[in-house]
Design a protein around this motif. Structure first.
Motif, mmCIF file in Angstrom:
data_model
loop_
_atom_site.group_PDB
_atom_site.id
_atom_site.type_symbol
_atom_site.label_atom_id
_atom_site.label_comp_id
_atom_site.label_asym_id
_atom_site.label_seq_id
_atom_site.Cartn_x
_atom_site.Cartn_y
_atom_site.Cartn_z
ATOM 1 N N ASP A 187 0.827 -1.217 0.000
ATOM 2 C CA ASP A 187 0.000 0.000 0.000
ATOM 3 C C ASP A 187 0.856 1.258 0.000
ATOM 4 O OD1 ASP A 187 1.021 -0.042 2.543
ATOM 5 O OD2 ASP A 187 -0.903 -0.322 3.568
ATOM 6 N N GLY A 188 2.190 1.075 0.013
ATOM 7 C CA GLY A 188 3.072 2.239 -0.011
ATOM 8 C C GLY A 188 3.323 2.851 1.351
ATOM 9 N N VAL A 189 2.605 2.353 2.381
ATOM 10 C CA VAL A 189 2.830 2.890 3.726
ATOM 11 C C VAL A 189 3.109 1.771 4.738
ATOM 12 C CG1 VAL A 189 1.540 5.026 3.403
ATOM 13 C CG2 VAL A 189 0.324 2.978 4.155
ATOM 14 N N GLY A 190 3.552 0.629 4.222
ATOM 15 C CA GLY A 190 3.983 -0.440 5.120
ATOM 16 C C GLY A 190 2.863 -1.111 5.900
ATOM 17 N N GLY A 191 1.659 -1.080 5.344
ATOM 18 C CA GLY A 191 0.516 -1.660 6.052
ATOM 19 C C GLY A 191 0.639 -3.151 6.303
ATOM 20 N N SER A 192 1.467 -3.842 5.521
ATOM 21 C CA SER A 192 1.624 -5.291 5.699
ATOM 22 C C SER A 192 3.032 -5.660 6.170
ATOM 23 C CB SER A 192 1.308 -6.027 4.394
ATOM 24 O OG SER A 192 -0.045 -5.842 4.029
ATOM 25 N N GLU A 193 3.716 -4.717 6.832
ATOM 26 C CA GLU A 193 5.106 -4.986 7.230
ATOM 27 C C GLU A 193 5.207 -6.190 8.174
ATOM 28 O OE1 GLU A 193 7.822 -1.659 7.260
ATOM 29 O OE2 GLU A 193 8.416 -2.280 9.266
ATOM 30 N N ARG A 194 4.188 -6.356 9.003
ATOM 31 C CA ARG A 194 4.130 -7.528 9.876
ATOM 32 C C ARG A 194 4.278 -8.821 9.059
ATOM 33 N NH1 ARG A 194 0.128 -11.082 11.453
ATOM 34 N NH2 ARG A 194 -1.526 -10.221 10.161
ATOM 35 N N LEU A 195 3.614 -8.866 7.908
ATOM 36 C CA LEU A 195 3.643 -10.066 7.072
ATOM 37 C C LEU A 195 4.978 -10.205 6.350
ATOM 38 C CD1 LEU A 195 0.014 -9.771 5.659
ATOM 39 C CD2 LEU A 195 0.822 -11.212 7.546
ATOM 40 N N VAL A 196 5.589 -9.070 6.014
ATOM 41 C CA VAL A 196 6.926 -9.109 5.404
ATOM 42 C C VAL A 196 7.899 -9.762 6.390
ATOM 43 C CG1 VAL A 196 8.839 -7.720 4.501
ATOM 44 C CG2 VAL A 196 6.461 -7.077 3.975
ATOM 45 N N ALA A 197 7.793 -9.391 7.660
ATOM 46 C CA ALA A 197 8.646 -9.992 8.691
ATOM 47 C C ALA A 197 8.331 -11.478 8.854
ATOM 48 C CB ALA A 197 8.442 -9.264 10.021
ATOM 49 N N HIS A 198 7.060 -11.797 8.864
ATOM 50 C CA HIS A 198 6.627 -13.192 9.045
ATOM 51 C C HIS A 198 7.228 -14.093 7.961
ATOM 52 C CE1 HIS A 198 3.497 -16.215 10.310
ATOM 53 N NE2 HIS A 198 3.797 -16.674 9.100
ATOM 54 N N GLU A 199 7.092 -13.682 6.709
ATOM 55 C CA GLU A 199 7.575 -14.530 5.611
ATOM 56 C C GLU A 199 9.093 -14.622 5.596
ATOM 57 O OE1 GLU A 199 5.279 -16.252 4.478
ATOM 58 O OE2 GLU A 199 3.614 -14.977 5.073
ATOM 59 N N LEU A 200 9.771 -13.522 5.915
ATOM 60 C CA LEU A 200 11.243 -13.590 5.968
ATOM 61 C C LEU A 200 11.678 -14.568 7.058
ATOM 62 C CD1 LEU A 200 14.059 -12.692 5.082
ATOM 63 C CD2 LEU A 200 13.847 -10.731 6.636
ATOM 64 N N ALA A 201 11.023 -14.515 8.216
ATOM 65 C CA ALA A 201 11.405 -15.397 9.325
ATOM 66 C C ALA A 201 11.236 -16.873 8.973
ATOM 67 C CB ALA A 201 10.577 -15.053 10.567
ATOM 68 N N HIS A 202 10.292 -17.178 8.085
ATOM 69 C CA HIS A 202 10.100 -18.581 7.687
ATOM 70 C C HIS A 202 11.346 -19.162 7.019
ATOM 71 C CE1 HIS A 202 6.189 -19.928 8.816
ATOM 72 N NE2 HIS A 202 5.531 -19.010 8.161
ATOM 73 N N GLN A 203 12.221 -18.321 6.498
ATOM 74 C CA GLN A 203 13.431 -18.879 5.875
ATOM 75 C C GLN A 203 14.240 -19.673 6.895
ATOM 76 O OE1 GLN A 203 13.482 -18.768 2.640
ATOM 77 N NE2 GLN A 203 11.710 -17.415 2.662
ATOM 78 N N TRP A 204 14.269 -19.194 8.146
ATOM 79 C CA TRP A 204 14.940 -19.934 9.221
ATOM 80 C C TRP A 204 14.026 -21.020 9.782
ATOM 81 C CZ3 TRP A 204 15.625 -14.733 8.441
ATOM 82 C CH2 TRP A 204 16.932 -14.224 8.464
#
Ligand SMILES: [Zn+2]
Length: 440
Positions: free
Chosen positions: A273-290
């Motif tokens: 959305d251009g204002v980081g409204g889903s940043e929580r999910l960006v963190a969630h998916e990155l963490a799944h790499q570990w």
């Protein structure tokens, strides 16, 4: 021959796969997939036949190395390969399957899974049982293998999958090749096809790349601007990033939820959305790499180990990026969980509830309770030991409890109140202080 009771119709325990070589050709306009899967398997018991999961695609030729009399039969879900004579346990063989068809997602209790046509391209979302919609496989999370994936597609499309990629042009079509040398679960193999542009992002030592429709560029740039900081923070907390690169795909289509794949995450246009409204999910998916991809579950009942850590990473990132602390998040979610039915056993939620939000939140709370008990330093040391010792492997809750034992004699009993009992425990009051900030 059930391998995993949560997915009783998937997998075959007679063998493990060492390597998949998938050479595929795909036409977007007609949704026509044809390919050759060369699968190196090792028998784990004496066997006269083995089965691959394969759904909606037709095998047209099957060969087995050193076995001219081998034959095959296919039903709606399985490709059964019958050997000319019984083969010994431990034997390695190569099975070559030529197959083709119009791939479609399969209907499951978890919704539509697998190969799916987008408005103008393809998405593959397989967790937990979608992989057989595009290649013959032993579709259980415990059977990780390495991959080489080659896809020839129309030149106007970009094809994205995990691992090191090369591209060449052959007779007006583009051939994309991906090497995945890290053991990968079938559900984490993906193919994303779309009219994408891509941008490089340096994520510390890890090359990052973001693929998206050109029109979404400003929003994507804004929403993933903090990805390098996020990667730094997670490397600090969880240990080295487990793959050679990290790729993000943002589709032109709206997606219900984002998803993780090996070395990748996929988001819908609705998640930027251009204002980081889903940043929580960006963190969630990155963490799944570990958690999930590198240290993966051996059986679906332990999925709290994937989702609890990924959810806890959301809270850690909130704290690291100047939002509410992980402790504040934990207290708030604990209050919410208290008002919900406490009839879900975290260490065995049942197949219907394996993606229930309570698995995520209670899993994260179990980890936070452990952190409060051990103290932050010992807790993050444990987390880094977890990702190092079990990198590339498939684990169970017992593996986690065994590691907890090494750090604290009382830790096992504490974690078990969260995962092996129904009532929601209270968060420990005392113990180590939560870390005020994570380094960003
Ligand atoms: Zn998740």
């Amino acid at each position: 021959m059930t391998v995993d009771p949560y997915t009783p119709h998937s997998g075959d325990r007679r063998y493990g796969v060492l390597h998949y070589d998938l050479a595929l050709d795909y036409k977007v306009a007609t949704n026509r997939l044809s390919g050759t899967a060369t699968i190196q398997v090792q028998l784990s018991e004496r066997a006269a036949h083995i089965s691959f999961d394969l759904i909606g695609l037709k095998a047209t030729k099957v060969r087995v190395s050193g076995d001219r009399r081998a034959s095959y039969r296919q039903d709606a879900k399985r490709l059964k390969v019958v050997f000319g004579a019984e083969r010994d346990s431990g034997e390695e063989l190569t099975v070559v399957v030529e197959y083709s068809g119009a791939p479609t997602p399969r209907r499951t209790r978890w919704g539509l899974l697998g190969w799916e046509e987008l408005e103008d391209g393809v998405l593959v979302a397989s967790q937990p049982t979608g992989a057989p919609t595009w290649f013959p496989c032993n579709d259980v999370p415990s059977d990780k293998a390495t991959y080489r994936l080659e896809i020839t597609a129309d030149p106007e499309y970009t094809v994205v999958s995990g691992g090191e990629a090369t591209r060449s042009t052959q007779r007006g079509r583009t051939r994309w090749t991906f090497q995945q040398p890290v053991p990968t679960a079938t559900y984490l193999m993906t193919v994303q096809i779309g009219r994408y542009v891509d941008e490089h992002v340096a994520l510390g030592d890890t090359p990052g790349r973001v693929y998206h429709p050109r029109a979404l560029a400003p929003r994507v740039r804004a929403d993933f601007a903090r990805l390098p900081d996020m990667m730094n923070s997670f490397v600090d907390s969880f240990g080295p990033y487990p793959y050679e690169s990290y790729k993000v795909v943002v589709t032109a289509d709206v997606l219900e939820i984002p998803l993780e794949a090996q070395g990748m995450a996929i988001f819908g246009a609705n998640h930027v959305d251009g204002v980081g409204g889903s940043e929580r999910l960006v963190a969630h998916e990155l963490a799944h790499q570990w958690f999930g991809n590198s240290v993966g579950v051996a059986r679906w009942q332990d999925i709290w180990l994937n989702e609890g850590f990924a959810c806890y990473a959301e809270w850690l990132w909130s704290e690291a990026s100047g939002g509410p602390t992980a402790h504040a998040q934990a207290v708030a979610h604990h209050t919410q969980l208290r008002s919900l039915p406490q009839d879900l056993l975290l260490s065995d939620p049942g197949p219907t509830d394996m993606f229930d939000d309570r698995v995520y939140k209670r899993g994260a709370l179990a980890l936070h309770a452990l952190r409060l008990t051990l103290g932050a330093d010992a807790f993050f040391e444990l987390v880094r030991e977890w990702t190092a010792r079990f990198a590339g492997l498939a684990v169970t809750s017992d593996d986690f409890l065994g590691l907890v034992d090494e750090f604290n004699g009382d830790g096992r009993a504490l974690v078990r109140t969260w995962i092996d009992e129904l009532p929601l425990p209270t968060l420990p009051r005392s113990g180590g202080q939560p870390r005020a900030t994570l380094s960003v």
